[in-house]
Design a protein around this motif. Sequence first.
Motif, PDB file in Angstrom:
ATOM      1  N   GLU A 104      33.820  -9.637 -38.205  1.00 18.62           N
ATOM      2  CA  GLU A 104      32.730  -9.795 -36.945  1.00 18.62           C
ATOM      3  C   GLU A 104      33.282  -9.137 -35.909  1.00 18.62           C
ATOM      4  OE1 GLU A 104      31.327 -13.803 -39.274  1.00 18.62           O
ATOM      5  OE2 GLU A 104      32.088 -14.068 -37.184  1.00 18.62           O
ATOM      6  N   LYS A 105      34.446  -9.030 -35.456  1.00 23.44           N
ATOM      7  CA  LYS A 105      34.818  -8.621 -34.217  1.00 23.44           C
ATOM      8  C   LYS A 105      35.198  -7.027 -34.407  1.00 23.44           C
ATOM      9  CE  LYS A 105      36.588 -12.814 -32.155  1.00 23.44           C
ATOM     10  NZ  LYS A 105      37.628 -13.495 -31.219  1.00 23.44           N
ATOM     11  N   GLY A 106      34.796  -6.434 -35.427  1.00 21.51           N
ATOM     12  CA  GLY A 106      34.841  -4.986 -35.827  1.00 21.51           C
ATOM     13  C   GLY A 106      36.403  -4.503 -35.921  1.00 21.51           C
ATOM     14  N   TYR A 107      37.177  -5.295 -36.484  1.00 21.78           N
ATOM     15  CA  TYR A 107      38.668  -4.897 -36.865  1.00 21.78           C
ATOM     16  C   TYR A 107      38.668  -4.352 -38.350  1.00 21.78           C
ATOM     17  CZ  TYR A 107      40.343  -6.682 -32.400  1.00 21.78           C
ATOM     18  OH  TYR A 107      40.718  -6.778 -30.971  1.00 21.78           O
TER      19      TYR A 107
ATOM     20  N   TYR B 127      39.987  -3.150 -45.147  1.00 20.04           N
ATOM     21  CA  TYR B 127      41.177  -3.076 -44.370  1.00 20.04           C
ATOM     22  C   TYR B 127      41.375  -3.151 -43.015  1.00 20.04           C
ATOM     23  CZ  TYR B 127      43.649  -0.627 -48.500  1.00 20.04           C
ATOM     24  OH  TYR B 127      44.120  -0.393 -49.628  1.00 20.04           O
ATOM     25  N   TYR B 128      42.534  -3.434 -42.416  1.00 20.74           N
ATOM     26  CA  TYR B 128      42.494  -3.782 -40.976  1.00 20.74           C
ATOM     27  C   TYR B 128      42.875  -2.382 -40.433  1.00 20.74           C
ATOM     28  CZ  TYR B 128      44.092  -5.897 -36.631  1.00 20.74           C
ATOM     29  OH  TYR B 128      44.349  -6.370 -35.415  1.00 20.74           O
TER      30      TYR B 128
ATOM     31  N   GLN C 104      46.559  -9.438 -37.063  1.00 23.54           N
ATOM     32  CA  GLN C 104      45.525 -10.209 -37.505  1.00 23.54           C
ATOM     33  C   GLN C 104      45.160 -11.470 -36.629  1.00 23.54           C
ATOM     34  OE1 GLN C 104      46.715  -9.766 -42.348  1.00 23.54           O
ATOM     35  NE2 GLN C 104      47.604 -11.110 -40.976  1.00 23.54           N
ATOM     36  N   SER C 105      46.134 -12.049 -36.372  1.00 25.03           N
ATOM     37  CA  SER C 105      46.118 -13.380 -35.674  1.00 25.03           C
ATOM     38  C   SER C 105      45.624 -13.296 -34.371  1.00 25.03           C
ATOM     39  CB  SER C 105      47.274 -14.277 -35.830  1.00 25.03           C
ATOM     40  OG  SER C 105      47.904 -14.268 -36.920  1.00 25.03           O
ATOM     41  N   GLU C 106      46.235 -12.364 -33.645  1.00 29.49           N
ATOM     42  CA  GLU C 106      45.986 -12.294 -32.251  1.00 29.49           C
ATOM     43  C   GLU C 106      44.422 -11.583 -31.995  1.00 29.49           C
ATOM     44  OE1 GLU C 106      49.074 -10.667 -29.725  1.00 29.49           O
ATOM     45  OE2 GLU C 106      50.283 -12.415 -30.333  1.00 29.49           O
ATOM     46  N   ALA C 107      44.038 -10.590 -32.879  1.00 32.61           N
ATOM     47  CA  ALA C 107      42.676 -10.052 -32.814  1.00 32.61           C
ATOM     48  C   ALA C 107      41.726 -10.992 -33.480  1.00 32.61           C
ATOM     49  CB  ALA C 107      42.720  -8.950 -34.094  1.00 32.61           C
ATOM     50  N   ALA C 108      41.839 -12.007 -34.180  1.00 34.04           N
ATOM     51  CA  ALA C 108      41.087 -13.134 -34.506  1.00 34.04           C
ATOM     52  C   ALA C 108      40.893 -14.387 -33.313  1.00 34.04           C
ATOM     53  CB  ALA C 108      41.273 -13.842 -35.871  1.00 34.04           C
ATOM     54  N   THR C 109      41.810 -14.544 -32.861  1.00 32.48           N
ATOM     55  CA  THR C 109      41.962 -15.609 -31.866  1.00 32.48           C
ATOM     56  C   THR C 109      41.905 -15.322 -30.403  1.00 32.48           C
ATOM     57  OG1 THR C 109      44.277 -15.889 -31.470  1.00 32.48           O
ATOM     58  CG2 THR C 109      43.404 -16.994 -33.563  1.00 32.48           C
ATOM     59  N   GLY C 110      42.203 -14.004 -29.964  1.00 33.56           N
ATOM     60  CA  GLY C 110      42.547 -13.684 -28.625  1.00 33.56           C
ATOM     61  C   GLY C 110      43.651 -14.435 -27.980  1.00 33.56           C
ATOM     62  N   GLN C 111      44.480 -15.149 -28.761  1.00 40.25           N
ATOM     63  CA  GLN C 111      45.635 -15.877 -28.068  1.00 40.25           C
ATOM     64  C   GLN C 111      47.046 -15.172 -28.697  1.00 40.25           C
ATOM     65  OE1 GLN C 111      45.318 -19.993 -27.719  1.00 40.25           O
ATOM     66  NE2 GLN C 111      43.100 -19.760 -28.627  1.00 40.25           N
ATOM     67  N   GLN C 112      48.111 -15.549 -28.020  1.00 40.18           N
ATOM     68  CA  GLN C 112      49.297 -15.257 -28.349  1.00 40.18           C
ATOM     69  C   GLN C 112      49.675 -15.979 -29.738  1.00 40.18           C
ATOM     70  OE1 GLN C 112      52.668 -16.402 -25.852  1.00 40.18           O
ATOM     71  NE2 GLN C 112      54.115 -14.682 -26.948  1.00 40.18           N
ATOM     72  N   TYR C 113      50.186 -15.183 -30.690  1.00 40.38           N
ATOM     73  CA  TYR C 113      50.307 -15.819 -32.091  1.00 40.38           C
ATOM     74  C   TYR C 113      51.625 -16.618 -32.174  1.00 40.38           C
ATOM     75  CZ  TYR C 113      51.046 -15.960 -37.183  1.00 40.38           C
ATOM     76  OH  TYR C 113      51.260 -16.183 -38.450  1.00 40.38           O
ATOM     77  N   VAL C 114      52.661 -16.099 -31.629  1.00 38.72           N
ATOM     78  CA  VAL C 114      54.105 -16.388 -31.880  1.00 38.72           C
ATOM     79  C   VAL C 114      54.814 -16.458 -30.572  1.00 38.72           C
ATOM     80  CG1 VAL C 114      56.231 -16.170 -33.063  1.00 38.72           C
ATOM     81  CG2 VAL C 114      54.115 -16.188 -34.334  1.00 38.72           C
ATOM     82  N   ARG C 115      55.232 -17.456 -30.064  1.00 41.33           N
ATOM     83  CA  ARG C 115      56.377 -17.291 -28.905  1.00 41.33           C
ATOM     84  C   ARG C 115      57.447 -16.638 -28.864  1.00 41.33           C
ATOM     85  NH1 ARG C 115      56.732 -22.443 -26.856  1.00 41.33           N
ATOM     86  NH2 ARG C 115      56.991 -21.702 -24.720  1.00 41.33           N
TER      87      ARG C 115
END
Length: 468
Positions: free
Chosen positions: A138-141, A150-151, A252-263
Amino acid sequence: MQLYNTETRRKDTFTPLKSQEATMYCCGPTVYNYAHIGNMRTYIFEDLLARTIRLNMPLKHVMNVTDVGHLVSDGDEGEDKMEVATTREGKSAWEIAKFYEQKFFEDFDALHCTRPTVISRATAHIPEMIALVKTLEEKGYTYRTSDGIYYDTSKFPRYDALVGRSRLEGLRGGARVEMSDEKKNPTDFALWKFSPKDKKRQMEWDSPWGVGFPGWHIECSAMAMKYLGPTVDIHCGGIDHVSVHHTNEIAQSEAATGQQYVRFWVHGEFLVLRAGKMSKSGGTFVTLQTLRDKGYDPLDYRYLCLTAHYRTQLEFTYESLDSARKSLQILRHEAAKAVETAGRQPAALTAALEEAKNRFRAAMEDDLNAPKALATVWEYMRGAELNAAEKVEFLRFVDSILALDLFRAPQPEQSEELPPQVQELLQQRAQARAAKDYKKSDELRAALVAAGYSVKDTPQGQKTEKIK
Ligand code: AMP
Ligand code: ZN
Protein backbone atom coordinates in the motif's frame (compact mmCIF):
# COMPACT_ATOMS: atom_id res chain seq x y z
CA MET A 1 25.89 -0.55 30.47
CA GLN A 2 28.06 0.16 27.43
CA LEU A 3 27.17 -1.76 24.30
CA TYR A 4 28.76 -1.67 20.86
CA ASN A 5 26.18 -0.75 18.27
CA THR A 6 26.89 -1.92 14.71
CA GLU A 7 24.86 0.99 13.37
CA THR A 8 26.65 3.84 15.20
CA ARG A 9 29.98 1.93 15.06
CA ARG A 10 30.82 2.78 18.67
CA LYS A 11 30.02 1.80 22.21
CA ASP A 12 26.93 3.63 23.44
CA THR A 13 25.31 3.71 26.87
CA PHE A 14 22.38 1.35 26.89
CA THR A 15 19.11 2.55 28.36
CA PRO A 16 15.77 1.01 27.41
CA LEU A 17 13.11 2.95 25.57
CA LYS A 18 10.49 2.10 28.19
CA SER A 19 11.62 2.41 31.78
CA GLN A 20 9.83 -0.69 33.02
CA GLU A 21 11.35 -3.25 30.65
CA ALA A 22 14.07 -3.66 28.01
CA THR A 23 13.28 -5.56 24.81
CA MET A 24 15.54 -7.85 22.80
CA TYR A 25 15.02 -9.86 19.62
CA CYS A 26 17.46 -12.57 18.56
CA CYS A 27 17.42 -14.38 15.24
CA GLY A 28 16.89 -18.03 16.01
CA PRO A 29 17.85 -21.28 14.34
CA THR A 30 16.83 -22.48 10.90
CA VAL A 31 15.66 -25.95 11.81
CA TYR A 32 16.65 -28.00 8.77
CA ASN A 33 19.72 -29.59 10.35
CA TYR A 34 21.59 -29.76 13.65
CA ALA A 35 22.98 -26.48 14.94
CA HIS A 36 26.79 -26.39 14.92
CA ILE A 37 28.94 -25.06 17.73
CA GLY A 38 29.44 -21.81 15.77
CA ASN A 39 25.70 -21.17 15.93
CA MET A 40 25.78 -22.00 19.62
CA ARG A 41 28.55 -19.44 20.23
CA THR A 42 26.09 -16.78 19.11
CA TYR A 43 23.37 -18.02 21.48
CA ILE A 44 25.85 -18.10 24.37
CA PHE A 45 26.83 -14.46 23.79
CA GLU A 46 23.14 -13.50 23.58
CA ASP A 47 22.50 -15.31 26.86
CA LEU A 48 25.35 -13.43 28.54
CA LEU A 49 23.81 -10.22 27.30
CA ALA A 50 20.35 -11.15 28.59
CA ARG A 51 21.72 -12.14 32.01
CA THR A 52 23.79 -8.97 32.31
CA ILE A 53 20.89 -6.69 31.36
CA ARG A 54 18.69 -8.47 33.91
CA LEU A 55 21.05 -7.35 36.68
CA ASN A 56 19.57 -3.90 36.13
CA MET A 57 16.08 -4.31 34.71
CA PRO A 58 13.51 -6.84 33.46
CA LEU A 59 14.03 -7.98 29.88
CA LYS A 60 11.58 -9.34 27.35
CA HIS A 61 13.58 -11.61 25.07
CA VAL A 62 12.06 -12.94 21.86
CA MET A 63 13.65 -15.54 19.60
CA ASN A 64 12.18 -16.98 16.44
CA VAL A 65 12.47 -20.45 14.97
CA THR A 66 12.83 -20.32 11.19
CA ASP A 67 10.88 -23.32 9.96
CA VAL A 68 10.10 -22.04 6.47
CA GLY A 69 11.41 -19.61 3.87
CA HIS A 70 15.20 -19.57 4.46
CA LEU A 71 16.57 -20.24 1.01
CA VAL A 72 19.86 -21.96 0.30
CA SER A 73 21.46 -18.62 -0.52
CA ASP A 74 20.76 -15.66 1.78
CA GLY A 75 19.62 -13.83 -1.37
CA ASP A 76 16.55 -15.26 -3.02
CA GLU A 77 18.18 -17.98 -5.00
CA GLY A 78 17.90 -21.72 -4.58
CA GLU A 79 15.44 -23.89 -2.75
CA ASP A 80 14.02 -23.53 0.73
CA LYS A 81 16.41 -25.23 3.16
CA MET A 82 13.47 -27.06 4.74
CA GLU A 83 12.40 -28.58 1.42
CA VAL A 84 16.00 -29.62 0.68
CA ALA A 85 16.02 -31.48 3.99
CA THR A 86 12.83 -33.37 3.10
CA THR A 87 14.56 -34.82 0.05
CA ARG A 88 17.68 -35.62 2.09
CA GLU A 89 15.84 -37.36 4.92
CA GLY A 90 12.64 -38.65 3.37
CA LYS A 91 10.52 -37.03 6.10
CA SER A 92 7.94 -34.28 5.87
CA ALA A 93 9.05 -30.66 6.30
CA TRP A 94 6.95 -30.49 9.48
CA GLU A 95 8.63 -33.57 10.94
CA ILE A 96 12.03 -32.17 10.11
CA ALA A 97 11.26 -28.83 11.73
CA LYS A 98 9.95 -30.51 14.87
CA PHE A 99 12.93 -32.84 15.17
CA TYR A 100 15.66 -30.22 14.73
CA GLU A 101 13.88 -27.67 16.89
CA GLN A 102 13.86 -30.20 19.72
CA LYS A 103 17.53 -31.03 19.16
CA PHE A 104 18.36 -27.34 19.10
CA PHE A 105 16.75 -26.69 22.49
CA GLU A 106 18.50 -29.71 24.00
CA ASP A 107 21.81 -28.03 23.13
CA PHE A 108 20.54 -24.60 24.11
CA ASP A 109 19.55 -25.87 27.58
CA ALA A 110 22.71 -27.93 28.02
CA LEU A 111 24.76 -24.78 27.41
CA HIS A 112 22.73 -23.02 30.11
CA CYS A 113 21.27 -20.48 27.71
CA THR A 114 18.17 -19.03 29.37
CA ARG A 115 14.99 -19.80 27.45
CA PRO A 116 13.64 -16.61 25.80
CA THR A 117 10.44 -15.09 27.12
CA VAL A 118 8.78 -15.79 23.76
CA ILE A 119 9.83 -18.42 21.22
CA SER A 120 7.98 -17.86 17.96
CA ARG A 121 7.81 -20.18 14.97
CA ALA A 122 7.64 -18.57 11.54
CA THR A 123 4.93 -20.98 10.35
CA ALA A 124 2.66 -19.81 13.19
CA HIS A 125 2.86 -16.15 12.06
CA ILE A 126 1.95 -16.22 8.37
CA PRO A 127 -1.05 -13.80 8.75
CA GLU A 128 1.22 -11.23 10.47
CA MET A 129 3.74 -11.51 7.62
CA ILE A 130 1.06 -11.16 4.96
CA ALA A 131 -0.30 -8.07 6.76
CA LEU A 132 3.16 -6.50 6.80
CA VAL A 133 3.71 -7.16 3.08
CA LYS A 134 0.28 -5.66 2.44
CA THR A 135 1.25 -2.47 4.28
CA LEU A 136 4.46 -2.25 2.24
CA GLU A 137 2.45 -2.75 -0.94
CA GLU A 138 0.00 0.00 0.00
CA LYS A 139 2.91 2.35 0.68
CA GLY A 140 4.41 1.62 -2.72
CA TYR A 141 7.54 -0.29 -1.73
CA THR A 142 6.81 -3.53 -3.58
CA TYR A 143 6.66 -4.90 -7.11
CA ARG A 144 5.69 -8.20 -8.63
CA THR A 145 7.88 -10.56 -10.67
CA SER A 146 7.09 -13.99 -12.08
CA ASP A 147 8.26 -15.67 -8.86
CA GLY A 148 7.13 -13.37 -6.10
CA ILE A 149 6.52 -9.99 -4.49
CA TYR A 150 9.75 -8.03 -4.10
CA TYR A 151 10.90 -5.07 -2.02
CA ASP A 152 12.29 -2.15 -4.02
CA THR A 153 15.36 -1.12 -2.01
CA SER A 154 15.92 2.01 -4.10
CA LYS A 155 12.83 3.50 -2.43
CA PHE A 156 14.34 3.26 1.05
CA PRO A 157 17.01 5.93 1.63
CA ARG A 158 18.40 4.40 4.84
CA TYR A 159 19.24 1.10 3.14
CA ASP A 160 22.94 1.61 3.92
CA ALA A 161 22.32 2.14 7.67
CA LEU A 162 24.24 -0.93 8.81
CA VAL A 163 26.86 -1.47 6.13
CA GLY A 164 27.67 2.11 5.09
CA ARG A 165 27.45 3.63 1.64
CA SER A 166 30.74 2.41 0.17
CA ARG A 167 30.41 -1.20 1.29
CA LEU A 168 26.86 -1.27 0.03
CA GLU A 169 28.05 -0.21 -3.43
CA GLY A 170 30.53 -3.11 -3.34
CA LEU A 171 27.82 -5.58 -2.34
CA ARG A 172 25.54 -4.29 -5.07
CA GLY A 173 28.29 -4.72 -7.64
CA GLY A 174 28.85 -8.32 -6.54
CA ALA A 175 25.15 -9.16 -6.52
CA ARG A 176 24.56 -7.70 -9.98
CA VAL A 177 26.40 -10.63 -11.59
CA GLU A 178 23.86 -13.19 -10.46
CA MET A 179 20.85 -10.91 -10.50
CA SER A 180 17.67 -12.16 -12.15
CA ASP A 181 16.37 -10.06 -15.07
CA GLU A 182 13.21 -9.20 -13.24
CA LYS A 183 14.79 -7.59 -10.17
CA LYS A 184 15.01 -3.82 -10.38
CA ASN A 185 18.05 -3.51 -8.09
CA PRO A 186 20.61 -6.13 -7.07
CA THR A 187 19.74 -5.67 -3.38
CA ASP A 188 15.97 -6.11 -3.84
CA PHE A 189 14.62 -9.14 -2.02
CA ALA A 190 11.54 -11.34 -1.91
CA LEU A 191 8.80 -10.62 0.60
CA TRP A 192 6.52 -13.37 -0.66
CA LYS A 193 7.50 -16.18 -3.00
CA PHE A 194 5.08 -18.08 -5.19
CA SER A 195 5.04 -21.86 -5.02
CA PRO A 196 6.67 -23.32 -8.16
CA LYS A 197 4.17 -24.26 -10.87
CA ASP A 198 5.68 -27.66 -11.57
CA LYS A 199 6.06 -28.87 -7.98
CA LYS A 200 3.86 -28.95 -4.89
CA ARG A 201 5.55 -27.49 -1.85
CA GLN A 202 4.87 -29.07 1.54
CA MET A 203 4.67 -25.69 3.25
CA GLU A 204 2.54 -23.15 1.42
CA TRP A 205 -0.25 -20.72 2.18
CA ASP A 206 -2.85 -18.62 0.41
CA SER A 207 -2.15 -14.92 0.12
CA PRO A 208 -3.59 -11.91 -1.72
CA TRP A 209 -0.84 -12.45 -4.35
CA GLY A 210 -1.17 -16.22 -4.82
CA VAL A 211 -0.20 -19.44 -3.06
CA GLY A 212 3.33 -19.37 -1.73
CA PHE A 213 5.50 -18.80 1.32
CA PRO A 214 7.11 -15.83 3.09
CA GLY A 215 10.62 -14.56 2.52
CA TRP A 216 13.03 -15.16 5.39
CA HIS A 217 13.57 -11.48 6.25
CA ILE A 218 9.88 -10.60 6.62
CA GLU A 219 9.54 -13.33 9.24
CA CYS A 220 11.82 -11.59 11.71
CA SER A 221 10.33 -8.12 11.13
CA ALA A 222 6.78 -9.41 11.62
CA MET A 223 7.54 -11.42 14.75
CA ALA A 224 9.81 -8.83 16.38
CA MET A 225 7.20 -6.08 15.97
CA LYS A 226 4.29 -8.31 16.99
CA TYR A 227 5.84 -9.11 20.36
CA LEU A 228 7.98 -6.05 21.04
CA GLY A 229 6.31 -3.15 19.23
CA PRO A 230 7.62 -1.02 16.32
CA THR A 231 10.85 -0.10 18.13
CA VAL A 232 13.00 -2.80 19.70
CA ASP A 233 15.80 -1.94 22.12
CA ILE A 234 18.29 -4.60 21.05
CA HIS A 235 18.44 -6.88 18.03
CA CYS A 236 21.13 -9.56 17.98
CA GLY A 237 22.53 -12.10 15.60
CA GLY A 238 25.75 -13.35 14.09
CA ILE A 239 27.94 -11.00 12.06
CA ASP A 240 26.89 -12.69 8.81
CA HIS A 241 23.43 -11.17 9.18
CA VAL A 242 24.56 -7.54 8.99
CA SER A 243 24.72 -6.96 5.27
CA VAL A 244 21.62 -8.80 4.05
CA HIS A 245 19.20 -10.10 6.67
CA HIS A 246 19.30 -7.23 9.16
CA THR A 247 19.70 -4.58 6.48
CA ASN A 248 16.51 -5.94 4.92
CA GLU A 249 14.73 -6.11 8.26
CA ILE A 250 15.35 -2.38 8.77
CA ALA A 251 14.10 -1.56 5.29
CA GLN A 252 10.85 -3.51 5.71
CA SER A 253 10.05 -2.48 9.26
CA GLU A 254 10.86 1.22 9.00
CA ALA A 255 9.13 1.61 5.63
CA ALA A 256 6.00 0.05 7.16
CA THR A 257 5.90 1.94 10.46
CA GLY A 258 7.81 5.15 9.77
CA GLN A 259 9.59 4.62 13.09
CA GLN A 260 13.07 3.52 14.10
CA TYR A 261 13.09 -0.30 14.17
CA VAL A 262 16.08 -1.10 16.39
CA ARG A 263 17.98 1.10 18.81
CA PHE A 264 21.00 -1.20 19.34
CA TRP A 265 22.25 -3.66 16.74
CA VAL A 266 24.53 -6.15 18.46
CA HIS A 267 26.41 -8.74 16.42
CA GLY A 268 28.59 -11.63 17.49
CA GLU A 269 31.72 -12.63 15.58
CA PHE A 270 32.16 -16.10 14.15
CA LEU A 271 33.64 -19.23 15.54
CA VAL A 272 36.02 -20.51 12.89
CA LEU A 273 37.99 -23.65 12.29
CA ARG A 274 41.60 -23.65 11.16
CA ALA A 275 40.29 -25.18 7.95
CA GLY A 276 38.07 -22.09 7.47
CA LYS A 277 34.39 -21.42 7.88
CA MET A 278 32.20 -23.80 9.82
CA SER A 279 29.45 -24.80 7.48
CA LYS A 280 26.53 -27.16 7.53
CA SER A 281 27.06 -28.10 3.91
CA GLY A 282 30.83 -28.68 3.97
CA GLY A 283 32.59 -31.37 5.98
CA THR A 284 33.56 -28.89 8.68
CA PHE A 285 30.56 -29.38 10.86
CA VAL A 286 31.10 -29.79 14.60
CA THR A 287 28.05 -30.09 16.84
CA LEU A 288 27.70 -30.14 20.60
CA GLN A 289 27.06 -33.87 20.25
CA THR A 290 30.45 -34.24 18.53
CA LEU A 291 31.99 -32.74 21.66
CA ARG A 292 29.89 -34.90 23.99
CA ASP A 293 30.95 -37.99 22.04
CA LYS A 294 34.55 -37.05 22.71
CA GLY A 295 33.83 -36.88 26.43
CA TYR A 296 33.48 -33.10 26.85
CA ASP A 297 30.78 -31.47 28.90
CA PRO A 298 28.73 -28.75 27.12
CA LEU A 299 29.83 -26.27 29.79
CA ASP A 300 33.48 -26.83 28.81
CA TYR A 301 32.47 -25.27 25.52
CA ARG A 302 30.60 -22.44 27.26
CA TYR A 303 33.78 -21.70 29.23
CA LEU A 304 35.79 -21.67 26.00
CA CYS A 305 33.40 -19.09 24.52
CA LEU A 306 33.88 -16.86 27.56
CA THR A 307 37.62 -16.71 26.96
CA ALA A 308 37.14 -14.57 23.83
CA HIS A 309 35.29 -11.29 23.50
CA TYR A 310 32.10 -11.73 21.48
CA ARG A 311 33.29 -9.23 18.86
CA THR A 312 36.48 -11.14 18.07
CA GLN A 313 36.71 -14.26 15.98
CA LEU A 314 37.37 -17.38 17.97
CA GLU A 315 39.29 -20.22 16.39
CA PHE A 316 38.08 -23.57 17.62
CA THR A 317 40.69 -26.21 18.44
CA TYR A 318 40.51 -29.24 20.70
CA GLU A 319 43.62 -27.96 22.49
CA SER A 320 41.78 -24.80 23.51
CA LEU A 321 38.73 -26.84 24.51
CA ASP A 322 41.01 -29.05 26.66
CA SER A 323 42.42 -26.03 28.38
CA ALA A 324 38.92 -24.59 28.92
CA ARG A 325 37.88 -27.88 30.48
CA LYS A 326 40.92 -27.86 32.74
CA SER A 327 40.33 -24.25 33.85
CA LEU A 328 36.71 -25.01 34.63
CA GLN A 329 37.72 -28.02 36.70
CA ILE A 330 40.22 -25.96 38.67
CA LEU A 331 37.63 -23.26 39.26
CA ARG A 332 35.19 -25.89 40.56
CA HIS A 333 37.93 -27.19 42.86
CA GLU A 334 38.46 -23.65 44.14
CA ALA A 335 34.70 -23.34 44.71
CA ALA A 336 34.56 -26.68 46.57
CA LYS A 337 37.55 -25.68 48.69
CA ALA A 338 35.92 -22.35 49.59
CA VAL A 339 32.64 -24.07 50.49
CA GLU A 340 34.48 -26.54 52.72
CA THR A 341 36.54 -23.88 54.48
CA ALA A 342 33.62 -21.51 54.92
CA GLY A 343 31.49 -24.18 56.57
CA ARG A 344 28.21 -22.72 57.73
CA GLN A 345 29.60 -19.26 58.30
CA PRO A 346 27.65 -16.85 56.05
CA ALA A 347 29.56 -14.08 54.29
CA ALA A 348 29.32 -10.69 55.88
CA LEU A 349 28.58 -7.87 53.47
CA THR A 350 32.10 -6.51 53.42
CA ALA A 351 33.56 -3.80 51.26
CA ALA A 352 35.94 -6.36 49.73
CA LEU A 353 33.07 -8.56 48.58
CA GLU A 354 31.19 -5.58 47.18
CA GLU A 355 34.27 -4.49 45.29
CA ALA A 356 34.83 -7.96 43.84
CA LYS A 357 31.24 -8.12 42.61
CA ASN A 358 31.41 -4.59 41.23
CA ARG A 359 34.61 -5.28 39.30
CA PHE A 360 33.14 -8.41 37.78
CA ARG A 361 29.95 -6.60 36.91
CA ALA A 362 31.79 -3.60 35.48
CA ALA A 363 33.67 -5.89 33.08
CA MET A 364 30.42 -7.49 31.90
CA GLU A 365 28.75 -4.11 31.57
CA ASP A 366 31.62 -2.86 29.45
CA ASP A 367 30.31 -4.32 26.21
CA LEU A 368 30.23 -7.83 27.70
CA ASN A 369 33.92 -8.17 28.35
CA ALA A 370 33.72 -11.79 29.50
CA PRO A 371 37.50 -12.46 29.27
CA LYS A 372 38.14 -9.55 31.62
CA ALA A 373 35.34 -10.69 33.94
CA LEU A 374 36.86 -14.19 34.02
CA ALA A 375 40.30 -12.78 34.79
CA THR A 376 38.75 -10.91 37.74
CA VAL A 377 37.25 -14.16 39.00
CA TRP A 378 40.64 -15.89 38.88
CA GLU A 379 42.32 -12.98 40.60
CA TYR A 380 39.92 -13.09 43.55
CA MET A 381 39.90 -16.87 43.84
CA ARG A 382 43.69 -16.99 43.94
CA GLY A 383 44.12 -13.86 46.05
CA ALA A 384 43.64 -13.16 49.77
CA GLU A 385 41.26 -10.18 49.52
CA LEU A 386 38.25 -12.40 50.17
CA ASN A 387 37.84 -14.95 52.95
CA ALA A 388 36.32 -18.34 52.14
CA ALA A 389 32.73 -17.33 52.89
CA GLU A 390 33.10 -14.25 50.71
CA LYS A 391 34.58 -16.33 47.92
CA VAL A 392 31.52 -18.57 48.01
CA GLU A 393 29.21 -15.55 47.88
CA PHE A 394 31.25 -13.96 45.08
CA LEU A 395 31.16 -17.15 42.99
CA ARG A 396 27.40 -17.46 43.47
CA PHE A 397 27.03 -14.01 41.95
CA VAL A 398 29.50 -14.77 39.17
CA ASP A 399 27.73 -18.01 38.33
CA SER A 400 24.37 -16.26 38.00
CA ILE A 401 25.88 -14.62 34.89
CA LEU A 402 28.49 -17.04 33.59
CA ALA A 403 26.28 -20.08 34.32
CA LEU A 404 29.15 -22.58 34.51
CA ASP A 405 27.79 -24.73 37.33
CA LEU A 406 30.74 -23.69 39.47
CA PHE A 407 29.45 -25.53 42.53
CA ARG A 408 29.17 -28.85 40.73
CA ALA A 409 31.41 -31.45 42.36
CA PRO A 410 34.66 -31.35 40.41
CA GLN A 411 36.19 -34.43 38.85
CA PRO A 412 38.96 -35.97 40.94
CA GLU A 413 42.04 -33.84 40.41
CA GLN A 414 44.45 -36.66 39.64
CA SER A 415 42.72 -37.62 36.38
CA GLU A 416 44.47 -34.68 34.70
CA GLU A 417 47.87 -36.34 35.01
CA LEU A 418 46.92 -39.72 33.61
CA PRO A 419 48.75 -41.02 30.56
CA PRO A 420 46.96 -40.09 27.33
CA GLN A 421 45.97 -43.67 26.43
CA VAL A 422 44.40 -44.10 29.89
CA GLN A 423 42.51 -40.81 29.48
CA GLU A 424 41.32 -42.00 26.09
CA LEU A 425 40.07 -45.29 27.60
CA LEU A 426 38.30 -43.37 30.37
CA GLN A 427 36.63 -41.10 27.86
CA GLN A 428 35.45 -44.04 25.79
CA ARG A 429 34.15 -45.71 28.95
CA ALA A 430 32.26 -42.55 29.97
CA GLN A 431 30.63 -42.55 26.54
CA ALA A 432 29.78 -46.24 26.74
CA ARG A 433 28.17 -45.70 30.16
CA ALA A 434 26.28 -42.67 28.92
CA ALA A 435 24.93 -44.86 26.11
CA LYS A 436 24.13 -47.57 28.71
CA ASP A 437 26.43 -49.97 26.87
CA TYR A 438 27.59 -51.79 29.99
CA LYS A 439 29.20 -54.64 28.11
CA LYS A 440 31.56 -52.20 26.38
CA SER A 441 32.04 -50.36 29.66
CA ASP A 442 33.20 -53.64 31.32
CA GLU A 443 35.55 -54.36 28.44
CA LEU A 444 37.05 -50.91 28.81
CA ARG A 445 37.43 -51.43 32.55
CA ALA A 446 39.41 -54.58 31.77
CA ALA A 447 41.57 -52.62 29.33
CA LEU A 448 42.21 -50.00 32.03
CA VAL A 449 43.21 -52.68 34.53
CA ALA A 450 45.54 -54.16 31.93
CA ALA A 451 47.09 -50.70 31.59
CA GLY A 452 47.60 -50.63 35.37
CA TYR A 453 44.62 -48.53 36.50
CA SER A 454 41.59 -49.40 38.60
CA VAL A 455 38.34 -47.53 38.03
CA LYS A 456 35.40 -46.84 40.36
CA ASP A 457 32.09 -45.23 39.35
CA THR A 458 31.11 -42.41 41.69
CA PRO A 459 28.32 -39.80 41.48
CA GLN A 460 31.01 -37.37 40.28
CA GLY A 461 32.13 -39.69 37.49
CA GLN A 462 34.86 -42.28 37.18
CA LYS A 463 37.57 -42.36 39.82
CA THR A 464 40.85 -43.94 38.77
CA GLU A 465 43.83 -45.11 40.75
CA LYS A 466 47.11 -46.63 39.73
CA ILE A 467 47.20 -50.26 40.82
CA LYS A 468 50.13 -50.67 43.20
P1 AMP B 1 21.12 -20.19 11.27
O1 AMP B 1 20.54 -21.37 12.03
O2 AMP B 1 22.00 -20.61 10.16
O3 AMP B 1 20.05 -19.24 10.82
O4 AMP B 1 22.08 -19.41 12.28
C1 AMP B 1 21.78 -19.21 13.63
C2 AMP B 1 22.69 -18.16 14.24
O5 AMP B 1 24.07 -18.57 14.23
C3 AMP B 1 22.67 -16.81 13.52
O6 AMP B 1 22.65 -15.77 14.48
C4 AMP B 1 23.96 -16.81 12.73
O7 AMP B 1 24.41 -15.50 12.49
C5 AMP B 1 24.88 -17.55 13.68
N1 AMP B 1 26.07 -18.19 13.09
C6 AMP B 1 26.15 -18.90 11.92
N2 AMP B 1 27.40 -19.38 11.74
C7 AMP B 1 28.15 -19.01 12.82
C8 AMP B 1 29.52 -19.20 13.24
N3 AMP B 1 30.39 -19.92 12.52
N4 AMP B 1 29.92 -18.62 14.41
C9 AMP B 1 29.05 -17.91 15.16
N5 AMP B 1 27.75 -17.70 14.83
C10 AMP B 1 27.29 -18.23 13.68
ZN1 ZN C 1 16.27 -12.82 11.77
